[in-house]
Scaffold this active site. Structure first.
Site, PDB file in Angstrom:
ATOM      1  N   ASP A   1     -11.141   2.737   4.014  1.00  0.00           N
ATOM      2  CA  ASP A   1     -11.481   1.315   3.898  1.00  0.00           C
ATOM      3  C   ASP A   1     -12.988   1.106   3.777  1.00  0.00           C
ATOM      4  OD1 ASP A   1      -9.561  -0.626   3.608  1.00  0.00           O
ATOM      5  OD2 ASP A   1      -9.110  -0.794   5.734  1.00  0.00           O
TER       6      ASP A   1
ATOM      7  N   GLN B   1      -4.736  -1.951   9.392  1.00  0.00           N
ATOM      8  CA  GLN B   1      -4.520  -3.260   8.771  1.00  0.00           C
ATOM      9  C   GLN B   1      -5.155  -4.358   9.614  1.00  0.00           C
ATOM     10  OE1 GLN B   1      -3.102  -3.891   5.729  1.00  0.00           O
ATOM     11  NE2 GLN B   1      -3.781  -5.987   6.059  1.00  0.00           N
TER      12      GLN B   1
ATOM     13  N   LYS C   1       0.832  -1.210   0.000  1.00  0.00           N
ATOM     14  CA  LYS C   1       0.000   0.000   0.000  1.00  0.00           C
ATOM     15  C   LYS C   1       0.865   1.257   0.000  1.00  0.00           C
ATOM     16  CE  LYS C   1      -3.672  -2.675   2.076  1.00  0.00           C
ATOM     17  NZ  LYS C   1      -4.262  -3.218   3.308  1.00  0.00           N
TER      18      LYS C   1
END
Length: 277
Positions: A114, A91, A47
């Site tokens: 997200d 994460q 990422k």
């Protein structure tokens, strides 16, 4: 037809890089990782590399394996308050001692790139999405790029996770598909799957979807990342066999995965535009 997620992601990231460069807006993505899980660390590195490639700045917050829920929430709160940070990604999965839901809810909805915060999930299910979870969002991009019609299509999503299965169903409903969500308690699962015009598998079982579960001519989207008994990377779908009957199919690797990161970059730029541009 092979649905080339890698190729589409390269194209979209190149376009995004140009848009960022000409916008005068420099987005910043912050990642939060807890512990030293090798897979999670690899995903975070990917990422950050994507950020570098498209002109998004990035910062990383690393917390020890034994961090508490309160410590992770405090780290997220600090990023919420930092005006130079436009997107926050925690994460997952988090270590077992941490309340994952509390951490997700701690992320500012405006920085939740997200798309997991309940406020953003609610917006998605009400048909007014703000940030779409990256994997389902990437799948919808692939369907659009390959001109695969969704309106009126019978779509079956196998898996009901909050990060893929449920938002995938919502996006397909918003795109006028008729959607069935299947899971471990579904009766006559094979019959449900074989009725699909668009079959999305997100169950995490290596080569679970076989040729006799797929209607001839169906579009098959494989979200699975698994390893078989020989340690070989594979998806949920028995690719070689199912490719004989599907009209279009995503490979693993090179299908859905690259689109997840591309969508994250697009979400981060969208967040920055809302906040500063």
């Amino acid at each position: 037809m092979l649905i080339d997620g890698k190729g589409i992601s390269v194209k979209r990231l190149a376009a995004l890089k140009e848009e960022i460069a000409t916008s005068g807006c420099v987005p910043c993505l912050a990642t939060v990782i807890v512990g030293a899980d090798p897979a999670s660390q690899m995903y975070v590195r990917m990422k950050h590399k994507a950020c570098d490639d498209v002109g998004v700045t990035s910062v990383g917050v690393e917390l020890p394996e034994d961090a508490t829920t309160e410590e992770v929430v405090a780290a997220v709160a600090h990023l919420n308050d930092d005006p130079s940070v436009h997107g926050i990604l925690v994460q997952l999965p988090l270590p077992k001692q941490i309340d994952t839901e509390a951490v997700i809810e701690a992320v500012s909805p405006a920085k939740d790139v997200d798309g997991f915060h309940p406020e953003n999930v609610g917006a998605l299910f009400s048909g007014r999405p703000r940030f779409v979870p990256c994997t389902p969002g990437g799948i919808m991009t692939l369907l659009a790029e390959y001109a695969i019609p969704t309106a009126g299509a019978r779509a079956v999503v196998v898996g009901r996770s909050v990060d893929v299965g449920r938002p995938m169903a919502a996006l397909l409903i918003n795109a006028d598909a008729t959607v069935t969500v299947c899971h471990s308690r579904t009766k006559n699962l094979e019959d449900e799957m074989k009725a699909a015009d668009i079959l999305v598998s997100a169950i995490g079982k290596a080569r679970f979807v076989t040729k006799d579960m797929v209607k001839p001519g169906a579009v098959v989207i494989d979200v699975g990342i698994n390893y078989d008994d020989d340690g070989k990377l594979c998806g949920d779908v028995d690719f070689d066999a199912v490719a004989d009957v599907a009209s279009a199919i995503t490979p693993v690797p090179g299908g859905v995965g690259p689109m997840t990161i591309a969508t994250l970059m697009e979400n981060t730029f969208a967040a920055a535009k809302r906040q500063i541009c």
